[in-house]
Write a protein that holds these residues in place. Structure first.
Motif, PDB file in Angstrom:
ATOM      1  N   THR A 128       0.855  -1.185   0.000  1.00 26.44           N
ATOM      2  CA  THR A 128       0.000   0.000   0.000  1.00 26.44           C
ATOM      3  C   THR A 128       0.891   1.234   0.000  1.00 26.44           C
ATOM      4  N   ILE A 129       0.495   2.239  -0.749  1.00 29.90           N
ATOM      5  CA  ILE A 129       1.201   3.516  -0.761  1.00 29.90           C
ATOM      6  C   ILE A 129       0.428   4.503   0.111  1.00 29.90           C
ATOM      7  N   ILE A 130       1.085   5.025   1.140  1.00 31.20           N
ATOM      8  CA  ILE A 130       0.486   6.088   1.949  1.00 31.20           C
ATOM      9  C   ILE A 130       0.934   7.418   1.373  1.00 31.20           C
ATOM     10  N   LYS A 131      -0.024   8.267   1.055  1.00 31.32           N
ATOM     11  CA  LYS A 131       0.270   9.600   0.512  1.00 31.32           C
ATOM     12  C   LYS A 131      -0.217  10.654   1.490  1.00 31.32           C
ATOM     13  N   MET A 132       0.659  11.600   1.817  1.00 34.51           N
ATOM     14  CA  MET A 132       0.301  12.652   2.770  1.00 34.51           C
ATOM     15  C   MET A 132       0.681  14.016   2.192  1.00 34.51           C
ATOM     16  N   GLU A 133      -0.313  14.874   2.069  1.00 33.34           N
ATOM     17  CA  GLU A 133      -0.081  16.224   1.547  1.00 33.34           C
ATOM     18  C   GLU A 133       0.240  17.167   2.705  1.00 33.34           C
ATOM     19  N   VAL A 134       1.387  17.853   2.584  1.00 34.37           N
ATOM     20  CA  VAL A 134       1.890  18.712   3.660  1.00 34.37           C
ATOM     21  C   VAL A 134       2.118  20.123   3.131  1.00 34.37           C
ATOM     22  N   THR A 135       1.703  21.127   3.912  1.00 37.58           N
ATOM     23  CA  THR A 135       2.017  22.523   3.607  1.00 37.58           C
ATOM     24  C   THR A 135       2.740  23.136   4.800  1.00 37.58           C
ATOM     25  N   ASP A 136       3.452  24.237   4.540  1.00 37.47           N
ATOM     26  CA  ASP A 136       4.180  24.913   5.613  1.00 37.47           C
ATOM     27  C   ASP A 136       4.218  26.403   5.324  1.00 37.47           C
ATOM     28  N   PRO A 137       3.749  27.245   6.251  1.00 37.07           N
ATOM     29  CA  PRO A 137       3.656  28.683   5.979  1.00 37.07           C
ATOM     30  C   PRO A 137       5.010  29.377   5.850  1.00 37.07           C
ATOM     31  N   ASN A 138       6.048  28.822   6.479  1.00 35.78           N
ATOM     32  CA  ASN A 138       7.354  29.482   6.477  1.00 35.78           C
ATOM     33  C   ASN A 138       8.373  28.857   5.529  1.00 35.78           C
ATOM     34  N   GLY A 139       8.008  27.755   4.895  1.00 32.69           N
ATOM     35  CA  GLY A 139       8.929  27.121   3.963  1.00 32.69           C
ATOM     36  C   GLY A 139      10.169  26.551   4.614  1.00 32.69           C
ATOM     37  N   ASP A 140      10.067  26.148   5.891  1.00 33.23           N
ATOM     38  CA  ASP A 140      11.248  25.612   6.575  1.00 33.23           C
ATOM     39  C   ASP A 140      10.996  24.209   7.126  1.00 33.23           C
ATOM     40  N   LEU A 141      10.306  23.392   6.335  1.00 31.54           N
ATOM     41  CA  LEU A 141      10.091  21.996   6.727  1.00 31.54           C
ATOM     42  C   LEU A 141      11.430  21.276   6.870  1.00 31.54           C
ATOM     43  N   GLY A 142      11.480  20.337   7.820  1.00 35.10           N
ATOM     44  CA  GLY A 142      12.638  19.475   7.966  1.00 35.10           C
ATOM     45  C   GLY A 142      12.310  18.073   7.481  1.00 35.10           C
ATOM     46  N   PRO A 143      13.202  17.119   7.715  1.00 38.51           N
ATOM     47  CA  PRO A 143      12.967  15.738   7.276  1.00 38.51           C
ATOM     48  C   PRO A 143      11.932  14.992   8.115  1.00 38.51           C
ATOM     49  N   GLN A 144      11.433  15.629   9.180  1.00 36.09           N
ATOM     50  CA  GLN A 144      10.488  14.940  10.063  1.00 36.09           C
ATOM     51  C   GLN A 144       9.053  15.020   9.524  1.00 36.09           C
ATOM     52  N   VAL A 145       8.837  14.279   8.448  1.00 31.70           N
ATOM     53  CA  VAL A 145       7.494  14.023   7.939  1.00 31.70           C
ATOM     54  C   VAL A 145       7.289  12.548   8.222  1.00 31.70           C
ATOM     55  N   LEU A 146       6.632  12.246   9.334  1.00 31.36           N
ATOM     56  CA  LEU A 146       6.741  10.923   9.946  1.00 31.36           C
ATOM     57  C   LEU A 146       5.421  10.166   9.996  1.00 31.36           C
ATOM     58  N   ALA A 147       5.545   8.854   9.837  1.00 23.61           N
ATOM     59  CA  ALA A 147       4.415   7.937   9.953  1.00 23.61           C
ATOM     60  C   ALA A 147       4.763   6.896  11.010  1.00 23.61           C
ATOM     61  N   PHE A 148       3.813   6.612  11.888  1.00 24.60           N
ATOM     62  CA  PHE A 148       4.028   5.638  12.953  1.00 24.60           C
ATOM     63  C   PHE A 148       2.939   4.586  12.917  1.00 24.60           C
ATOM     64  N   ASP A 149       3.344   3.329  12.888  1.00 27.58           N
ATOM     65  CA  ASP A 149       2.409   2.195  12.894  1.00 27.58           C
ATOM     66  C   ASP A 149       2.354   1.633  14.319  1.00 27.58           C
ATOM     67  N   ALA A 150       1.285   1.925  15.028  1.00 31.97           N
ATOM     68  CA  ALA A 150       1.166   1.487  16.426  1.00 31.97           C
ATOM     69  C   ALA A 150       1.075  -0.030  16.549  1.00 31.97           C
ATOM     70  N   ALA A 151       0.645  -0.720  15.493  1.00 33.81           N
ATOM     71  CA  ALA A 151       0.517  -2.176  15.561  1.00 33.81           C
ATOM     72  C   ALA A 151       1.876  -2.866  15.602  1.00 33.81           C
ATOM     73  N   THR A 152       2.854  -2.306  14.908  1.00 34.44           N
ATOM     74  CA  THR A 152       4.191  -2.907  14.855  1.00 34.44           C
ATOM     75  C   THR A 152       5.226  -2.139  15.667  1.00 34.44           C
TER      76      THR A 152
END
Length: 225
Positions: free
Chosen positions: A134-158
């Motif tokens: 499965t491909i998880i797709k997440m659309e992200v915006t940022d008002p200041n244009g200073d996003l870091g690499p922390q665009v994170l997904a957590f699977d509580a089951a595993t």
């Protein structure tokens, strides 16, 4: 013969170092400055902090408590998130066979105007690995244009934590990451993906943080604490 085997096992037990069979874990409590316990996410990088090698994680419950079981001791980067609070990174060292207890105090966001925002999350069957991913797709915006690499997904089951792939190549971890659609391919060869198990969070280089998004993954206007 039975006596010899029993004696050998007895000697082996005494030869093991103390705590050799004890759990290796990181546990703790998350609080606001007021002392109020906070729910959220506690996510770990393996190795030096800010290396983007995401490993394990845990939900932080309503009492502010979390516990992460580890395969081995060593250096980890602990990142704690709670909706409406500036996220807190800490370098920690966990000893094998021991549980490290920590306390994390979070500061409320003075305004949510600078926070990245998760606009949408989709779970889409892979076209190239039909029935197996499965491909998880997440659309992200940022008002200041200073996003870091922390665009994170957590699977509580595993208990697994993942950094999602940005929409375009980024020069370094210190670069500003682009807004857009981030993706993660999830292997389903062993078990199907259950959207109810997944949580998502985004942070920028200044530790401003999106709300933690849980099922049904429908964003709401961010609230100031």
């Amino acid at each position: 013969m039975i006596y010899i085997v029993s004696l050998a096992l007895w000697l082996m037990a005494f030869a093991l170092p103390p705590g050799a069979d004890a759990a290796t874990a990181l546990a703790g409590i998350v609080r606001a400055q007021s002392g109020q316990p906070l729910p959220g996410l506690a996510l770990l990088e393996k190795g030096e902090i800010h290396n983007n090698r995401w490993d394990r994680g845990a939900l932080v419950d309503g009492r502010g408590r979390f516990r992460i079981e580890l395969a081995e001791g060593g250096q980890y980067g602990l990142h704690v998130y709670s909706s409406g609070y500036i996220y807190k990174p800490n370098a920690v060292k966990v000893e094998t066979g021991k549980t490290l207890e920590v306390e994390v105090v979070l500061v409320p966001e003075p305004t949510r105007a600078n926070d990245p925002v998760i606009q949408k999350v989709e779970f889409v069957p892979s076209e190239t690995r039909k029935g197996k991913a499965t491909i998880i797709k997440m659309e992200v915006t940022d008002p200041n244009g200073d996003l870091g690499p922390q665009v994170l997904a957590f699977d509580a089951a595993t208990g697994r934590t993942f950094a999602m792939t940005p929409p375009r190549w980024v020069w370094s971890l210190k670069s500003n990451y682009p807004p857009g659609v981030y993706q993660l391919e999830v292997d389903e060869s062993r078990a199907p993906t259950e959207p109810r198990d997944w949580r998502f969070v985004v942070a920028d280089h200044r530790c401003n943080t999106s709300d933690i998004l849980s099922f049904p993954h429908e964003p709401k206007p961010p609230q100031v604490q």
